[in-house]
Design an enzyme around this catalytic site. Structure first.
Site, mmCIF file in Angstrom:
data_model
loop_
_atom_site.group_PDB
_atom_site.id
_atom_site.type_symbol
_atom_site.label_atom_id
_atom_site.label_comp_id
_atom_site.label_asym_id
_atom_site.label_seq_id
_atom_site.Cartn_x
_atom_site.Cartn_y
_atom_site.Cartn_z
ATOM 1 N N HIS A 8 0.837 -1.215 0.000
ATOM 2 C CA HIS A 8 0.000 0.000 0.000
ATOM 3 C C HIS A 8 0.862 1.252 0.000
ATOM 4 O O HIS A 8 2.057 1.196 0.278
ATOM 5 C CB HIS A 8 -0.961 0.016 1.191
ATOM 6 C CG HIS A 8 -0.284 0.066 2.542
ATOM 7 N ND1 HIS A 8 -0.080 -1.058 3.328
ATOM 8 C CD2 HIS A 8 0.235 1.104 3.259
ATOM 9 C CE1 HIS A 8 0.515 -0.707 4.460
ATOM 10 N NE2 HIS A 8 0.734 0.605 4.440
ATOM 11 N N HIS A 81 4.008 7.330 3.499
ATOM 12 C CA HIS A 81 4.959 6.219 3.450
ATOM 13 C C HIS A 81 4.558 5.233 2.371
ATOM 14 O O HIS A 81 3.495 5.343 1.761
ATOM 15 C CB HIS A 81 5.046 5.506 4.815
ATOM 16 C CG HIS A 81 3.804 4.760 5.222
ATOM 17 N ND1 HIS A 81 2.784 5.323 5.950
ATOM 18 C CD2 HIS A 81 3.401 3.483 4.983
ATOM 19 C CE1 HIS A 81 1.823 4.426 6.160
ATOM 20 N NE2 HIS A 81 2.175 3.298 5.574
ATOM 21 N N GLU A 130 7.679 1.248 5.070
ATOM 22 C CA GLU A 130 7.164 0.202 5.956
ATOM 23 C C GLU A 130 7.472 -1.155 5.324
ATOM 24 O O GLU A 130 7.265 -1.341 4.118
ATOM 25 C CB GLU A 130 5.647 0.379 6.121
ATOM 26 C CG GLU A 130 5.001 -0.650 7.042
ATOM 27 C CD GLU A 130 3.499 -0.404 7.231
ATOM 28 O OE1 GLU A 130 2.956 0.572 6.672
ATOM 29 O OE2 GLU A 130 2.872 -1.221 7.936
#
Lengths: 137, 137
Positions: A8, A81, A130
């Site tokens: 994502h 992010h 991440e």
């Protein structure tokens, strides 16, 4: 370690509801389930599916939220992010650290129910990254 | 219009070579073809594949590059834009404009050889958004 799926893109927003309205209006997009709180990360999140990935809308849970500063600088919100999947979070962490990339804290439960950690933007070309253990599905 | 594939995340960098080295080191990732210039957009670009999407590394072609200001503010680079696919670029443009989202300029040839346009970040929750006609593949 191989570059895994782009799980994502995390998009900070002052209001998940307003963002959902925007995605509904412009893209006829509906959220993937209702927004929910992630108190350990200080954010409220909501996912929107694309055919191949997801947008993770993140709203601060309070003034001490880790995204509060980002929203001070970017009051409208924006890309916060990016999240890549790995098969094994602990192996990934060891490998990143061995290669000198700063891992921010211990792996912790992420929004998809698997362990995640973040890599310092200074060690990832300015991009908060991440790393997420791929869900079993 | 439905939310199409997340074609790529555009990542600004002061040096594609340095970024490629980083992705090689941390993710064993190789570029999808050699870097190439997109003079009409004032950038040099290089793609890196993930299993489901791509990272588009973008480096300024000169001091007047549209990403020069971004790099002044973010000298290490960082997430610059996000790109969603649509089936028909002209229909998408008409729909965005009808809904009040500011489209930046005429559709022009993008890095994948299809027409693209950008939507003003102020009309997309602070996120510079590229809309791209899906390649025929």
């Amino acid at each position: 370690m191989k570059l895994g799926c782009l799980n994502h893109v995390g998009v900070a927003t002052p209001s998940i509801e307003q963002s959902l309205e925007l995605y509904r209006t412009l893209f006829s997009a509906e959220p993937h389930g209702a927004p929910f709180d992630l108190p350990a990360q200080g954010v409220r999140v909501c996912f929107i599916d694309t055919p191949n990935s997801q947008i993770e809308l993140i709203e601060p849970l309070g003034p001490d939220s880790p995204i509060a500063k980002f929203l001070e600088k970017n009051p409208l919100g924006g890309q916060h992010h990016i999240c890549f999947e790995v098969p094994d979070i602990h192996a990934a962490r060891a490998e990143f650290e061995a290669k000198g990339a700063r891992v921010l804290g211990e792996p912790r439960l992420g929004a998809h129910g698997t362990l995640v950690f973040f890599v310092h933007p200074k060690d990832m070309g300015g991009m908060l990254t991440e790393i997420m253990e791929a869900p079993a599905h």
